[in-house]
Design a protein around this motif. Structure first.
Motif, PDB file in Angstrom:
ATOM      1  N   PHE A  45      -2.324  -3.417  -6.902  1.00  0.00           N
ATOM      2  CA  PHE A  45      -1.869  -3.071  -5.555  1.00  0.00           C
ATOM      3  C   PHE A  45      -0.829  -4.077  -5.053  1.00  0.00           C
ATOM      4  O   PHE A  45       0.183  -3.691  -4.458  1.00  0.00           O
ATOM      5  N   LYS A  46      -1.062  -5.367  -5.298  1.00  0.00           N
ATOM      6  CA  LYS A  46      -0.086  -6.378  -4.879  1.00  0.00           C
ATOM      7  C   LYS A  46       1.242  -6.185  -5.610  1.00  0.00           C
ATOM      8  O   LYS A  46       2.308  -6.328  -5.009  1.00  0.00           O
ATOM      9  N   THR A  47       1.160  -5.860  -6.898  1.00  0.00           N
ATOM     10  CA  THR A  47       2.384  -5.616  -7.666  1.00  0.00           C
ATOM     11  C   THR A  47       3.161  -4.452  -7.078  1.00  0.00           C
ATOM     12  O   THR A  47       4.392  -4.508  -6.929  1.00  0.00           O
ATOM     13  N   PHE A  53       7.672  -4.823   2.010  1.00  0.00           N
ATOM     14  CA  PHE A  53       6.771  -5.765   2.663  1.00  0.00           C
ATOM     15  C   PHE A  53       6.992  -7.196   2.183  1.00  0.00           C
ATOM     16  O   PHE A  53       7.525  -7.429   1.096  1.00  0.00           O
ATOM     17  N   ARG A  54       6.553  -8.122   3.004  1.00  0.00           N
ATOM     18  CA  ARG A  54       6.456  -9.521   2.616  1.00  0.00           C
ATOM     19  C   ARG A  54       4.989  -9.765   2.269  1.00  0.00           C
ATOM     20  O   ARG A  54       4.136  -9.848   3.147  1.00  0.00           O
ATOM     21  N   VAL A  55       4.682  -9.858   1.002  1.00  0.00           N
ATOM     22  CA  VAL A  55       3.297  -9.919   0.545  1.00  0.00           C
ATOM     23  C   VAL A  55       2.824 -11.371   0.496  1.00  0.00           C
ATOM     24  O   VAL A  55       3.450 -12.209  -0.165  1.00  0.00           O
ATOM     25  N   VAL A  56       1.737 -11.676   1.202  1.00  0.00           N
ATOM     26  CA  VAL A  56       1.174 -13.028   1.211  1.00  0.00           C
ATOM     27  C   VAL A  56      -0.137 -13.020   0.445  1.00  0.00           C
ATOM     28  O   VAL A  56      -0.910 -12.071   0.524  1.00  0.00           O
ATOM     29  N   GLU A  57      -0.359 -14.085  -0.308  1.00  0.00           N
ATOM     30  CA  GLU A  57      -1.550 -14.193  -1.151  1.00  0.00           C
ATOM     31  C   GLU A  57      -2.782 -14.522  -0.323  1.00  0.00           C
ATOM     32  O   GLU A  57      -2.748 -15.397   0.534  1.00  0.00           O
ATOM     33  N   ARG A  58      -3.863 -13.800  -0.597  1.00  0.00           N
ATOM     34  CA  ARG A  58      -5.132 -14.086   0.043  1.00  0.00           C
ATOM     35  C   ARG A  58      -6.287 -14.021  -0.945  1.00  0.00           C
ATOM     36  O   ARG A  58      -7.221 -14.812  -0.866  1.00  0.00           O
ATOM     37  N   ALA A  59      -6.252 -13.103  -1.886  1.00  0.00           N
ATOM     38  CA  ALA A  59      -7.378 -12.895  -2.790  1.00  0.00           C
ATOM     39  C   ALA A  59      -7.678 -14.131  -3.633  1.00  0.00           C
ATOM     40  O   ALA A  59      -8.840 -14.449  -3.884  1.00  0.00           O
ATOM     41  N   GLY A  66      16.603  -7.356   6.690  1.00  0.00           N
ATOM     42  CA  GLY A  66      16.007  -8.207   7.715  1.00  0.00           C
ATOM     43  C   GLY A  66      14.657  -8.761   7.296  1.00  0.00           C
ATOM     44  O   GLY A  66      14.297  -8.788   6.115  1.00  0.00           O
ATOM     45  N   VAL A  67      13.889  -9.195   8.280  1.00  0.00           N
ATOM     46  CA  VAL A  67      12.581  -9.815   8.028  1.00  0.00           C
ATOM     47  C   VAL A  67      11.564  -8.725   7.717  1.00  0.00           C
ATOM     48  O   VAL A  67      11.386  -7.776   8.479  1.00  0.00           O
ATOM     49  N   LEU A  68      10.885  -8.878   6.593  1.00  0.00           N
ATOM     50  CA  LEU A  68       9.895  -7.890   6.179  1.00  0.00           C
ATOM     51  C   LEU A  68       8.542  -8.160   6.844  1.00  0.00           C
ATOM     52  O   LEU A  68       8.202  -9.296   7.154  1.00  0.00           O
ATOM     53  N   MET A  69       7.766  -7.107   7.012  1.00  0.00           N
ATOM     54  CA  MET A  69       6.444  -7.209   7.610  1.00  0.00           C
ATOM     55  C   MET A  69       5.484  -7.908   6.643  1.00  0.00           C
ATOM     56  O   MET A  69       5.306  -7.474   5.508  1.00  0.00           O
ATOM     57  N   PRO A  70       4.839  -9.028   7.067  1.00  0.00           N
ATOM     58  CA  PRO A  70       3.895  -9.724   6.188  1.00  0.00           C
ATOM     59  C   PRO A  70       2.574  -8.958   6.097  1.00  0.00           C
ATOM     60  O   PRO A  70       1.972  -8.606   7.121  1.00  0.00           O
ATOM     61  N   VAL A  71       2.146  -8.674   4.880  1.00  0.00           N
ATOM     62  CA  VAL A  71       0.914  -7.923   4.634  1.00  0.00           C
ATOM     63  C   VAL A  71       0.149  -8.583   3.493  1.00  0.00           C
ATOM     64  O   VAL A  71       0.691  -9.402   2.750  1.00  0.00           O
ATOM     65  N   SER A  72      -1.109  -8.187   3.345  1.00  0.00           N
ATOM     66  CA  SER A  72      -1.906  -8.728   2.247  1.00  0.00           C
ATOM     67  C   SER A  72      -3.071  -7.793   1.946  1.00  0.00           C
ATOM     68  O   SER A  72      -3.342  -6.835   2.686  1.00  0.00           O
ATOM     69  N   ILE A  73      -3.757  -8.063   0.850  1.00  0.00           N
ATOM     70  CA  ILE A  73      -4.976  -7.362   0.475  1.00  0.00           C
ATOM     71  C   ILE A  73      -5.927  -8.385  -0.131  1.00  0.00           C
ATOM     72  O   ILE A  73      -5.517  -9.242  -0.926  1.00  0.00           O
ATOM     73  N   THR A  88       1.845 -18.293   6.036  1.00  0.00           N
ATOM     74  CA  THR A  88       2.354 -17.140   6.765  1.00  0.00           C
ATOM     75  C   THR A  88       1.193 -16.212   7.124  1.00  0.00           C
ATOM     76  O   THR A  88       0.362 -15.878   6.272  1.00  0.00           O
ATOM     77  N   ALA A  89       1.122 -15.815   8.377  1.00  0.00           N
ATOM     78  CA  ALA A  89       0.052 -14.925   8.821  1.00  0.00           C
ATOM     79  C   ALA A  89       0.386 -13.481   8.458  1.00  0.00           C
ATOM     80  O   ALA A  89       1.528 -13.044   8.588  1.00  0.00           O
ATOM     81  N   ALA A  90      -0.628 -12.753   7.992  1.00  0.00           N
ATOM     82  CA  ALA A  90      -0.451 -11.337   7.686  1.00  0.00           C
ATOM     83  C   ALA A  90      -0.590 -10.515   8.964  1.00  0.00           C
ATOM     84  O   ALA A  90      -1.495 -10.745   9.759  1.00  0.00           O
ATOM     85  N   LYS A  91       0.308  -9.566   9.151  1.00  0.00           N
ATOM     86  CA  LYS A  91       0.242  -8.667  10.307  1.00  0.00           C
ATOM     87  C   LYS A  91      -0.744  -7.527  10.042  1.00  0.00           C
ATOM     88  O   LYS A  91      -1.487  -7.099  10.917  1.00  0.00           O
ATOM     89  N   TYR A  92      -0.717  -7.046   8.800  1.00  0.00           N
ATOM     90  CA  TYR A  92      -1.617  -5.966   8.411  1.00  0.00           C
ATOM     91  C   TYR A  92      -2.340  -6.318   7.115  1.00  0.00           C
ATOM     92  O   TYR A  92      -1.784  -6.973   6.227  1.00  0.00           O
ATOM     93  N   ILE A  93      -3.586  -5.875   7.023  1.00  0.00           N
ATOM     94  CA  ILE A  93      -4.389  -6.048   5.818  1.00  0.00           C
ATOM     95  C   ILE A  93      -4.663  -4.666   5.235  1.00  0.00           C
ATOM     96  O   ILE A  93      -5.063  -3.746   5.960  1.00  0.00           O
ATOM     97  N   PHE A  94      -4.443  -4.526   3.935  1.00  0.00           N
ATOM     98  CA  PHE A  94      -4.775  -3.281   3.252  1.00  0.00           C
ATOM     99  C   PHE A  94      -6.180  -3.393   2.666  1.00  0.00           C
ATOM    100  O   PHE A  94      -6.542  -4.413   2.069  1.00  0.00           O
TER     101      PHE A  94
END
Length: 208
Positions: free
Chosen positions: A44-46, A54-60, A18-25, A88-94
């Motif tokens: 960490f992203k790798t 997770f669905r990893v979105v780029e932010r750094a 299903g749809v993975l949770m979008p996260v980022s660092i 895509t908006a991140a739900k959680y930030i590490f």
């Protein structure tokens, strides 16, 4: 192909359907002056991607790639409509940090000498610790904290006095009366675990 045990543990995790949770660092920091964070953010992203959770979105490095492409598209230099599509908006930030570095936490050494031949060895163990916080983007709440400690080991072995032993044996047999010119041989081997390898293993374990 990455064959580290920690990476293999990531890849063995059951894939989420299903749809993975979008996260980022954004950044993996170091609170220890002796250790630089180096490429820990990329590590960490790798690990997040390899886990398949997770669905990893780029932010750094958003401005170094994605934003430039959107600007090119907005100016009409590229095809498509990427300029008007929202990210895509991140739900959680590490938030990760290197928080511990204990040098020479455990040390051992010893030697045995027999008839001029000496065997020696030593071992040293340092400790590396990281903390990872999970932050809810909507509320700013820290919903979880993961702490991982990883040992960094080094050891050495040495052999010396081979010539002394050889000279003693030949002298006793009467083959060599003067052992002054019997050549001696010394061997030494050192092995130390890479700090970057230890850091990657700790990050992998934190994601697991």
């Amino acid at each position: 192909m990455e064959t580290a045990a920690s990476t293999q543990a990531l890849k063995r995790m059951p894939r989420r359907a299903g749809v993975l949770m979008p996260v980022s660092i954004y950044e993996f920091r170091s609170s220890v002056g002796e250790i630089a964070a180096r490429g820990s953010t990329d590590m960490f992203k790798t690990a997040l991607v390899q886990s398949g959770q997770f669905r990893v979105v780029e932010r750094a490095r958003l401005s170094e790639g994605v934003v430039r492409e959107k600007q090119l598209n907005a100016s009409g230099l590229t095809t498509g409509k990427s300029a008007v599509e929202v990210l895509t908006a991140a739900k959680y930030i590490f938030e990760g940090s290197i928080t511990e570095a204990s040098a020479s936490q455990t040390q051992r050494s010893g030697a045995v000498r027999v008839a001029g031949l000496e065997f020696g060895g030593s071992s040293n163990q340092d400790m590396l610790g990281i903390d990872v916080r999970v932050v809810d983007v909507a509320t700013g709440d820290i919903v979880d904290v993961v702490t991982v400690r990883k040992s960094v080991t080094s050891d050495s072995t040495s052999v010396s006095g081979i010539g002394n032993l050889l000279g003693t044996m030949l002298g006793r047999k009467g083959k060599v009366r003067d052992t002054t010119f019997v050549p001696d041989v010394q061997l030494q081997q050192q092995r130390k675990e890479s700090l970057d390898v230890a850091l990657r293993a700790a990050i992998d374990q934190a994601v697991v």
